[in-house]
Scaffold this active site. Sequence first.
Site, short mmCIF file in Angstrom:
data_model
loop_
_atom_site.label_atom_id
_atom_site.label_comp_id
_atom_site.label_asym_id
_atom_site.label_seq_id
_atom_site.Cartn_x
_atom_site.Cartn_y
_atom_site.Cartn_z
N HIS A 59 -49.58 -0.36 -2.47
CA HIS A 59 -50.32 -0.48 -3.75
C HIS A 59 -49.48 -0.64 -4.86
CE1 HIS A 59 -54.24 0.05 -1.26
NE2 HIS A 59 -53.31 1.10 -0.96
N ARG B 58 -29.83 28.49 -18.69
CA ARG B 58 -30.78 28.56 -19.43
C ARG B 58 -30.95 27.48 -20.64
NH1 ARG B 58 -34.11 32.81 -18.90
NH2 ARG B 58 -35.14 32.31 -20.95
N ASN C 164 -34.62 32.95 -29.08
CA ASN C 164 -35.09 31.74 -27.98
C ASN C 164 -36.65 31.75 -28.18
OD1 ASN C 164 -35.72 30.67 -25.57
ND2 ASN C 164 -35.64 32.75 -24.34
N GLY C 165 -37.00 30.52 -28.52
CA GLY C 165 -38.26 30.13 -28.54
C GLY C 165 -38.77 29.00 -29.67
N GLU D 192 -32.87 14.53 -11.13
CA GLU D 192 -32.49 15.42 -12.26
C GLU D 192 -31.03 15.92 -11.82
OE1 GLU D 192 -34.21 19.35 -11.84
OE2 GLU D 192 -34.29 19.33 -9.78
N LYS E 87 -35.11 15.99 -7.03
CA LYS E 87 -33.79 16.43 -6.66
C LYS E 87 -32.94 15.35 -7.38
CE LYS E 87 -34.49 19.88 -6.95
NZ LYS E 87 -35.52 20.77 -6.85
N CYS F 125 -32.50 28.55 -23.94
CA CYS F 125 -31.86 29.40 -24.80
C CYS F 125 -31.50 30.74 -24.02
CB CYS F 125 -32.65 29.67 -25.95
SG CYS F 125 -32.44 28.03 -27.01
N GLU G 182 -40.34 16.17 -4.03
CA GLU G 182 -39.36 17.14 -4.32
C GLU G 182 -38.06 16.40 -3.90
OE1 GLU G 182 -38.98 19.81 -5.83
OE2 GLU G 182 -37.21 20.57 -5.20
N LYS H 244 -32.84 25.79 -17.07
CA LYS H 244 -33.55 26.53 -16.00
C LYS H 244 -34.81 26.91 -16.15
CE LYS H 244 -33.16 28.25 -11.67
NZ LYS H 244 -33.38 27.08 -10.51
N TRP I 178 -30.36 25.39 -25.89
CA TRP I 178 -31.28 24.44 -25.31
C TRP I 178 -31.91 23.90 -26.63
CZ3 TRP I 178 -35.98 22.35 -24.73
CH2 TRP I 178 -35.92 21.01 -23.96
C1 F6R Z 1 -36.65 21.36 -10.64
C2 F6R Z 1 -36.81 22.48 -11.41
C3 F6R Z 1 -37.86 22.67 -12.28
C4 F6R Z 1 -38.71 23.84 -12.01
C5 F6R Z 1 -39.92 24.08 -13.22
C6 F6R Z 1 -40.61 25.01 -13.11
O1 F6R Z 1 -35.49 21.54 -9.92
O2 F6R Z 1 -36.20 23.67 -11.18
O3 F6R Z 1 -38.51 21.42 -12.06
O4 F6R Z 1 -39.26 23.80 -10.84
O5 F6R Z 1 -39.15 23.95 -14.49
O6 F6R Z 1 -40.04 26.22 -13.15
P1 F6R Z 1 -40.47 27.80 -12.73
O7 F6R Z 1 -40.50 27.63 -11.30
O8 F6R Z 1 -39.35 28.73 -13.22
O9 F6R Z 1 -41.71 27.78 -13.34
#
Ligand code: F6R
Length: 611
Positions: A507, A27, A99-100, A491, A488, A2, A484, A606, A73
């Site tokens: 395994h 966000r 937001n929360g 997501e 990527k 949010c 990672e 985000k 969100w």
């Molecule tokens: C993946 C991604 C998320 C963040 C996670 C932690 O691309 O962006 O997995 O890495 O939500 O976020 P931060 O780093 O802001 O604590």
Amino acid sequence: MCGIVAYIGHREACPIIIKGLKRLEYRGYDSAGVALLNGDLNVYKKKGKVSDLQAFIGDKDTHSHIGMGHTRWATHGEPNDSNAHPHYSSSGRIAIIHNGIIENYASLKTLLQSKGFTFYSDTDTEVFINLIEDIQNENNCTLEEAVRLALHEVVGAYAIVVLSKEEPNQLIAARKGSPLVIGVGKDEFFLASDATPIIEYTNEVVYVNDYEIVVIKDGKLNIKTREDVPTTPYIQTLQIELDSIEKGGYEHFMLKEIFEQPRSIHDSMRGRLVAASNHLVLGGFLEFEKKFVKAKRIIIVACGTSWHAGLVAEYLIEDLARIPVEVEYASEFRYRNPIIKEGDIVIAISQSGETADTLAAIELAKSKGATIFGICNVVGSSIARASDAGAYTHAGPEIGVASTKAFTAQVTALTLLAMMIGSKRGTIEDSKLRQLMIELENIPAKVEKALELNDKIVEISEEFKDAPNCLYLGRGYNFPVALEGALKLKEISYIHAEGYPAAEMKHGPIALIDENMPVVVIATRDSSYEKIVSNIQEVKARKGRIIAIVTEGDQVIPAMAEYVIEVPETSEILTPLVSVIPLQLLSYHIAVMRGCNVDQPRNLAKSVTVE
Ligand code: F6R
């Protein structure tokens, strides 16, 4: 999670709010809305993106100098028009954006319903605004006082802004656990979840602290605690450039941020590393040098991509500084009564600096006596402020929801940290340290070279874009990179992907391999090279389709893999900084080819400010 934005001043509020919401859309983007005060208190809100809200507003009369907006969100209640913010109170006299999460909303709602309040949404936020209204009715008090009293009743996290048509020259805001920044302009004020909606108007900001209430009235800013004690706003000057939050000619923020990495990695080292003069300094480290040198154990807490950077750091710190490291998901750590001993150091890694679980893990570790070292990207963020010391990653604003440049900046800062701890503990030879310093300085140029692979990766993406599954394998420093790469891909392209340590494949996951399974193997020349070559053979024997990330000039793997991507050679411990680049590009291009919204993938936000 949010985004909130508000304005009070001499300009038209609506365009500023809409523009701010677009900047905050990373966000959350389930629905959006604005409330504007101009005699009446008008709310316009719509399911969908900010552009849908804009179309809905069309040419309605939005004239106003005070207003607020929200991009959502969803937590409580599905994304639809009625659950979108702002929410009116039952009487329509006051409105809120939030937001929360209000955890005790259900009991409050029952109480308010028994007093005759009607609810038009499924949200916890509507409970919050009706609680404020109820308190104001019962106490016959000002809105400010009603907000203050309501904050004592709610349990959970919030950043809120409240407007009342009966007190028309005033914006009231408050925070606990969710971020809130005030922009201080000339005869005008801005409020937002982060500074991006603000910086084109002013770079003077105040970060609101937990349990503070902000009252902006008749051109004056006042901040008080929840106990009604005035505090002095601490105005900071931000250094963010407007360019850094715009797409700058790229189709998506994610692509821009991938291509920014030579510069962002360089910025993470700026002033900290100059190999020619043997200069290696990480400001935050110096404050805790003695503690780091004596540390018996380091615990790293983080989520998502930042957790993957933490895994790289585990290898780095154990290799270079010989201190045992544990890497924990913040969400697990905070709920499992972890053992923290005196002398333990907790490193918290977070791009946004607002991730709720990471913040809670810090609070828990602090309460058990640990020293907290924060690695954050967003200056002034909650995690940065909750840490005892730390290092900013200086990657610049990351807007794309999928984290790219933040990861490489985190790994760079953590490499510097591991090198510093190792050099102070005497666990790394001078010659090796010198060589690493030179090699790290060369990384931006090598990343630049890896980015030249873009066209080749477009071709490979075309070939694999319709795959339903994908396996990523790596060993040693490339194991976190495999995780990672898989994260990527899933997501942003919604392809199911798994990252595994290559040897673990036998395994279980090997059962998945057949002629339809793409297997991305990160097999750069390092100490486990021979081993991973054997793993590639095992995949090949089962007809898996291999995409191999190898070191330039590799003569062995090209004969086994269907596609080979050559990255520049570097020291083994720095490999993740280079080998992750093609994986970021692969996920980006596949997602674009599949028609996915790369910068705003479904269901994601985000900054995860709820647990
Ligand atoms: C993946 C991604 C998320 C963040 C996670 C932690 O691309 O962006 O997995 O890495 O939500 O976020 P931060 O780093 O802001 O604590």
